[in-house]
Design a protein around this motif. Structure first.
Motif, short mmCIF file in Angstrom:
data_model
loop_
_atom_site.label_atom_id
_atom_site.label_comp_id
_atom_site.label_asym_id
_atom_site.label_seq_id
_atom_site.Cartn_x
_atom_site.Cartn_y
_atom_site.Cartn_z
N ILE A 3 0.14 -35.44 -0.41
CA ILE A 3 -1.08 -35.53 0.39
C ILE A 3 -1.31 -37.00 0.68
O ILE A 3 -1.50 -37.80 -0.22
N ILE A 4 -1.27 -37.33 1.97
CA ILE A 4 -1.45 -38.72 2.40
C ILE A 4 -2.83 -38.85 3.04
O ILE A 4 -3.14 -38.16 4.01
N GLY A 5 -3.64 -39.71 2.47
CA GLY A 5 -4.96 -39.98 3.04
C GLY A 5 -4.84 -41.01 4.14
O GLY A 5 -4.21 -42.05 3.97
N LEU A 6 -5.41 -40.70 5.27
CA LEU A 6 -5.37 -41.57 6.44
C LEU A 6 -6.81 -41.95 6.77
O LEU A 6 -7.65 -41.08 7.01
N THR A 7 -7.10 -43.24 6.75
CA THR A 7 -8.47 -43.67 6.98
C THR A 7 -8.51 -44.90 7.89
O THR A 7 -7.50 -45.57 8.08
N GLY A 8 -9.65 -45.17 8.43
CA GLY A 8 -9.87 -46.31 9.32
C GLY A 8 -11.01 -45.96 10.26
O GLY A 8 -11.35 -44.80 10.43
N GLY A 9 -11.59 -46.97 10.84
CA GLY A 9 -12.71 -46.76 11.75
C GLY A 9 -12.29 -46.17 13.08
O GLY A 9 -11.10 -45.93 13.34
N SER A 10 -13.26 -45.96 13.94
CA SER A 10 -13.01 -45.42 15.27
C SER A 10 -12.14 -46.38 16.07
O SER A 10 -12.36 -47.59 16.07
N GLY A 11 -11.13 -45.83 16.73
CA GLY A 11 -10.27 -46.63 17.57
C GLY A 11 -9.22 -47.44 16.83
O GLY A 11 -8.65 -48.37 17.38
N THR A 12 -8.96 -47.09 15.56
CA THR A 12 -8.00 -47.87 14.78
C THR A 12 -6.61 -47.26 14.74
O THR A 12 -5.73 -47.78 14.06
N GLY A 13 -6.39 -46.16 15.44
CA GLY A 13 -5.05 -45.60 15.52
C GLY A 13 -4.78 -44.43 14.61
O GLY A 13 -3.62 -43.99 14.50
N LYS A 14 -5.80 -43.90 13.94
CA LYS A 14 -5.58 -42.75 13.06
C LYS A 14 -4.99 -41.58 13.83
O LYS A 14 -4.04 -40.93 13.37
N GLY A 15 -5.51 -41.31 15.00
CA GLY A 15 -5.01 -40.20 15.81
C GLY A 15 -3.57 -40.40 16.23
O GLY A 15 -2.78 -39.45 16.24
N THR A 16 -3.20 -41.62 16.54
CA THR A 16 -1.82 -41.94 16.93
C THR A 16 -0.88 -41.72 15.75
O THR A 16 0.18 -41.09 15.89
N VAL A 17 -1.28 -42.22 14.58
CA VAL A 17 -0.46 -42.03 13.38
C VAL A 17 -0.34 -40.55 13.06
O VAL A 17 0.76 -40.04 12.79
N ALA A 18 -1.45 -39.82 13.11
CA ALA A 18 -1.44 -38.40 12.80
C ALA A 18 -0.57 -37.62 13.78
O ALA A 18 0.21 -36.74 13.37
N ALA A 19 -0.67 -37.93 15.06
CA ALA A 19 0.14 -37.22 16.06
C ALA A 19 1.62 -37.43 15.82
O ALA A 19 2.43 -36.49 15.90
N ARG A 20 1.99 -38.65 15.48
CA ARG A 20 3.41 -38.94 15.21
C ARG A 20 3.89 -38.20 13.97
O ARG A 20 4.96 -37.59 13.98
N MET A 21 3.11 -38.23 12.93
CA MET A 21 3.48 -37.53 11.69
C MET A 21 3.53 -36.02 11.90
O MET A 21 4.43 -35.35 11.39
N ARG A 22 2.60 -35.50 12.68
CA ARG A 22 2.60 -34.06 12.96
C ARG A 22 3.83 -33.67 13.76
O ARG A 22 4.40 -32.59 13.56
N SER A 23 4.25 -34.55 14.67
CA SER A 23 5.45 -34.25 15.46
C SER A 23 6.70 -34.20 14.57
O SER A 23 7.71 -33.61 14.94
N LEU A 24 6.61 -34.82 13.40
CA LEU A 24 7.71 -34.81 12.45
C LEU A 24 7.57 -33.69 11.39
O LEU A 24 8.36 -33.63 10.46
N GLY A 25 6.54 -32.84 11.56
CA GLY A 25 6.39 -31.69 10.69
C GLY A 25 5.33 -31.79 9.61
O GLY A 25 5.20 -30.89 8.78
N ALA A 26 4.56 -32.85 9.60
CA ALA A 26 3.51 -32.97 8.59
C ALA A 26 2.34 -32.05 8.94
O ALA A 26 2.06 -31.79 10.11
#
Length: 161
Positions: A3-26
């Motif tokens: 379980i990887i916790g992803l945190t940061g304020g608005s506009g810090t790239g959390k969605g970009t990181v999550a989308a990339r990881m999800r595309s890899l099967g996370a």
């Protein structure tokens, strides 16, 4: 499962990181989406909020509307003007968010990695059940650009409706 916790304020790239990881099967659990679902469906939590805020300030009354749905603008007006009331909101909602988030994470146990996207990960004490914590960070100017682009896209989509 990690379980990887992803945190940061608005506009810090959390969605970009999550989308990339999800595309890899996370797998992925969004704490904000969990909270919105609880606000729409969890009558126990809504009753606790309504009772707490009605008892605190009868001038405001409760924080649900006539249909029992959370009046988010009213709640925001109350809690963002007073740090003590924001702390009360967090004391009431955090256990519900935690339980629902853990259930959503467990529901994805077939994934080798599940991201838990939570802007207030550390403040809520949610880092205790994580394997890894990752802070998404952009420079302030880049963060403002991302937020502006997001707002521009939302405005354009709303005009098309």
């Amino acid at each position: 499962m990690k379980i990887i916790g992803l945190t940061g304020g608005s506009g810090t790239g959390k969605g970009t990181v999550a989308a990339r990881m999800r595309s890899l099967g996370a797998g992925w659990v969004d704490a904000d989406a969990v909270y919105r679902t609880l606000c729409a469906e969890n009558r126990e939590m809504l009753s606790a909020l309504d009772a707490a805020f009605d008892a605190l300030d009868t001038a405001f009354g409760g924080v649900t509307d006539e249909n029992g749905a959370l009046d988010r603008p009213k709640l925001a007006k109350i809690v963002f003007a007073d740090p003590e009331k924001l702390a009360l909101l967090n004391r009431i909602t955090t256990p519900y968010i935690r339980a629902a988030s853990l259930a959503a994470i467990e529901a994805q146990s077939a994934c080798p990695i599940v991201l838990y996207d939570a802007p207030t990960l550390f403040e809520a004490g949610a880092d205790d059940y994580l394997t890894i914590q990752e802070v998404s960070y952009f420079t302030h100017s880049l963060s403002l650009e991302v937020q502006h682009a997001r707002q521009t896209n939302l405005s354009a989509r709303n005009r098309k409706k």
